[in-house]
Design a protein around this motif. Structure first.
Motif, PDB file in Angstrom:
ATOM      1  N   HIS A 159      -5.337   6.368  -4.450  1.00 19.15           N
ATOM      2  CA  HIS A 159      -5.704   4.951  -4.449  1.00 19.15           C
ATOM      3  C   HIS A 159      -4.547   4.111  -4.997  1.00 19.15           C
ATOM      4  N   ASP A 160      -4.498   2.852  -4.570  1.00 16.45           N
ATOM      5  CA  ASP A 160      -3.476   1.930  -5.067  1.00 16.45           C
ATOM      6  C   ASP A 160      -4.007   1.149  -6.257  1.00 16.45           C
ATOM      7  N   ASP A 200     -10.726  -3.982  -3.838  1.00 16.91           N
ATOM      8  CA  ASP A 200     -12.010  -3.315  -3.620  1.00 16.91           C
ATOM      9  C   ASP A 200     -12.738  -3.094  -4.943  1.00 16.91           C
ATOM     10  N   ASN A 228       1.861   4.697  -6.473  1.00 16.59           N
ATOM     11  CA  ASN A 228       0.592   4.000  -6.213  1.00 16.59           C
ATOM     12  C   ASN A 228       0.312   2.865  -7.191  1.00 16.59           C
ATOM     13  N   GLY A 243      -6.267   4.756   0.287  1.00 17.82           N
ATOM     14  CA  GLY A 243      -7.469   4.612  -0.517  1.00 17.82           C
ATOM     15  C   GLY A 243      -7.787   3.178  -0.882  1.00 17.82           C
ATOM     16  N   LEU A 244      -8.523   3.035  -1.963  1.00 16.89           N
ATOM     17  CA  LEU A 244      -8.994   1.735  -2.411  1.00 16.89           C
ATOM     18  C   LEU A 244      -7.864   0.930  -3.051  1.00 16.89           C
ATOM     19  N   ASN A 245      -8.005  -0.384  -2.995  1.00 12.24           N
ATOM     20  CA  ASN A 245      -7.175  -1.280  -3.797  1.00 12.24           C
ATOM     21  C   ASN A 245      -7.917  -1.535  -5.107  1.00 12.24           C
ATOM     22  N   LYS A 293       0.839  -1.199   0.000  1.00 14.24           N
ATOM     23  CA  LYS A 293       0.000   0.000   0.000  1.00 14.24           C
ATOM     24  C   LYS A 293       0.876   1.251   0.000  1.00 14.24           C
ATOM     25  N   LEU A 307      -5.498   9.078 -10.111  1.00 12.11           N
ATOM     26  CA  LEU A 307      -5.977   8.489  -8.851  1.00 12.11           C
ATOM     27  C   LEU A 307      -4.835   8.383  -7.844  1.00 12.11           C
ATOM     28  N   GLU A 313     -13.967   7.733  -7.938  1.00 10.50           N
ATOM     29  CA  GLU A 313     -14.015   8.676  -6.815  1.00 10.50           C
ATOM     30  C   GLU A 313     -15.420   8.785  -6.232  1.00 10.50           C
ATOM     31  N   THR A 346      -1.079   4.248  -0.347  1.00 11.43           N
ATOM     32  CA  THR A 346      -2.110   5.240  -0.031  1.00 11.43           C
ATOM     33  C   THR A 346      -3.053   4.668   1.015  1.00 11.43           C
TER      34      THR A 346
END
Length: 367
Positions: free
Chosen positions: A218-219, A261, A241, A190-192, A186, A215, A328, A188
C-alpha cells in the motif's frame, strides 16, 4: 447580533487554532450575525507572505478582520488587551467572544457580555477566570471537549457556577460539492493511506514510521510539515511506498484527502498528561469525516468524543502490528460503510452551524 471575536492567534497560519478561529467566525456569520475578528498583527505563527485570508482557509468572505498593532512579547499582549477593549467601546458589540482571557475580562469590566472559549487546561488561569465570572457579564465558559469541561468544573472556581460551563464540539461545514481528487504518486496497486497534519511524534509519526514497512503493498502519503521536519522523518521512512508531500495550503488540502482511501489519526497522549487524557479535539478528523473517509484512529478519550467503533477503527495507540492487521482486513464495502457513517455523524453532531446555533441558545438562556 454584533459579535466581536477576539483571539491572540496568528492569522493566517497553518495551526489548527487558526483554522478553528476562522471557521467559527464564518459559521457565526452564516447564522446571520455581523462578526468582527480581532487578532494581533505580529504573531510568531502568522505567515509572513501576503495572502488572502478567506481564500487561504477556503471560506466565504462573510466576516471582517482587524489586525491589532502590538509589539511582540508580554508588553505587546498588554497593549493588545487594551486595544481590543477600546475597539469594543467604539464598536459597541452585543457580545464579545474571547479566546484571550485578559481581553475578555477587560471587556466584561466595561459592561459587555462575554463568552470565554477555553481550549486547554486551566493551569494558572483560575484566578482570572474567577474575576471574569464575578463581573456578572460572563454568559458562559465554553470548551470543546467533555474532558476539559470536567477539568474546569473540578477546580470549583469561586464565582463560576457549573451550569455556566458547557462543551460545544469543534465543527466544520460539510463539503459544498464534489472535490476533484489530487493525482497522487503510486508505488503499489494497493490503498492510498494518508496522514494530514503536523509532523510531530505526539501526532503519531512514530507509529507511521513503524507501520510503513509492514504495509509494502500500500502507498502511504504524508501531507504536511516544513522542510526541517521532512528532513528529520524522511530518512527514517526511506521506502518506495512512502510519499512526503510537504506543506499544502489549507485551501488545497481537500483535494489530497479526496484522493485517499484510508485516513490515519494516530495521536499519542499529550506529554503534559501522559496518563492519556488529551487536551485537544483534532481538527483534522473533521476534514476526514466531511469527505466520508474510512478513519483509523488511536483509541483515546478525546477521539472517542468524536468517533466510535461504528464510524472508525479505533486501535491501541503505538501498536503498529495491530494497525497493519486492521488495514489489511479492510475491503471496499467496509471502507465505504465507515466513511458514510463518519460523514453522517459530522452532519449530525459536528456541523459548524449546528454548534454555533447551540451556542446562541446558551447566549439567550443566560442573557
Amino acid at each position: 447580533m454584533r459579535i466581536m471575536y477576539v483571539a491572540y492567534s496568528g492569522l493566517p497560519s497553518t495551526t489548527a487554532q487558526s483554522i478553528n478561529v476562522a471557521r467559527a467566525c464564518s459559521a457565526l456569520a452564516e447564522l446571520g450575525h455581523e462578526v468582527s475578528l480581532l487578532v494581533p498583527s505580529a504573531h510568531p505563527m502568522r505567515l509572513r507572505e501576503r495572502t488572502d485570508l478567506f481564500r487561504f482557509y477556503n471560506l466565504p468572505e462573510n466576516f471582517s478582520i482587524q489586525y491589532v498593532t502590538a509589539p511582540k512579547g508580554r508588553l505587546g499582549r498588554t497593549i493588545f488587551t487594551w486595544k481590543t477593549a477600546l475597539e469594543a467601546r467604539r464598536w459597541r458589540p452585543d457580545l464579545v467572544m474571547s479566546r484571550y482571557l485578559k481581553s475578555g475580562l477587560l471587556c466584561a469590566r466595561l459592561g459587555f457580555p462575554v463568552i470565554y472559549e477555553l481550549h486547554a487546561p486551566i493551569k494558572g488561569k483560575g484566578r482570572v477566570i474567577s474575576k471574569l465570572a464575578r463581573t456578572g457579564q460572563l454568559r458562559s465558559l465554553v470548551t470543546h471537549t467533555n474532558e476539559i469541561l470536567r477539568e474546569v468544573r473540578g477546580h470549583h472556581l469561586p464565582g463560576l457556577a457549573d451550569e455556566r460551563v458547557y462543551a460545544i464540539p469543534n465543527g466544520r461545514n460539510p463539503l459544498a460539492g464534489m472535490v476533484a481528487a489530487k493525482t497522487l504518486p503510486k508505488a503499489t496497486d494497493g490503498l492510498n493511506i494518508g496522514y494530514v497534519g503536523k509532523l510531530q511524534a505526539q501526532k503519531g509519526l512514530d507509529l507511521i514510521r513503524a507501520l510503513a514497512p509492514l504495509l509494502p503493498g500500500h502507498d502511504i502519503h504524508i501531507v504536511g510539515g516544513d522542510e526541517a521536519q521532512i528532513a528529520h522523518w524522511r530518512p527514517q521512512m526511506d521506502l518506495p511506498n512512502v510519499h512526503f508531500h510537504g506543506y499544502v495550503p489549507q485551501a488545497e488540502v481537500d483535494a489530497y484527502i479526496a484522493a485517499l482511501d484510508v485516513c490515519l489519526l494516530p495521536n499519542e497522549p499529550h506529554p503534559e498528561n501522559p496518563a492519556g487524557v488529551l487536551y485537544s479535539s483534532p481538527m483534522k478528523v473533521l476534514d476526514y469525516m466531511a469527505h466520508g473517509k474510512a478513519i483509523l484512529a488511536s483509541d483515546l478519550a478525546e477521539i472517542r468524543e468524536m468517533l466510535d467503533n461504528d464510524e472508525a477503527v479505533l486501535l491501541p495507540q503505538g501498536d503498529a502490528p495491530a494497525w497493519a492487521e486492521a488495514i489489511e482486513r479492510l475491503d471496499r464495502a467496509r471502507l465505504d460503510a465507515l466513511g458514510e457513517a463518519a460523514r453522517k455523524r459530522l452532519a449530525r453532531e459536528h456541523f459548524a452551524m449546528l454548534g454555533r446555533s447551540f451556542l446562541e441558545r446558551g447566549i439567550q438562556w443566560w442573557g
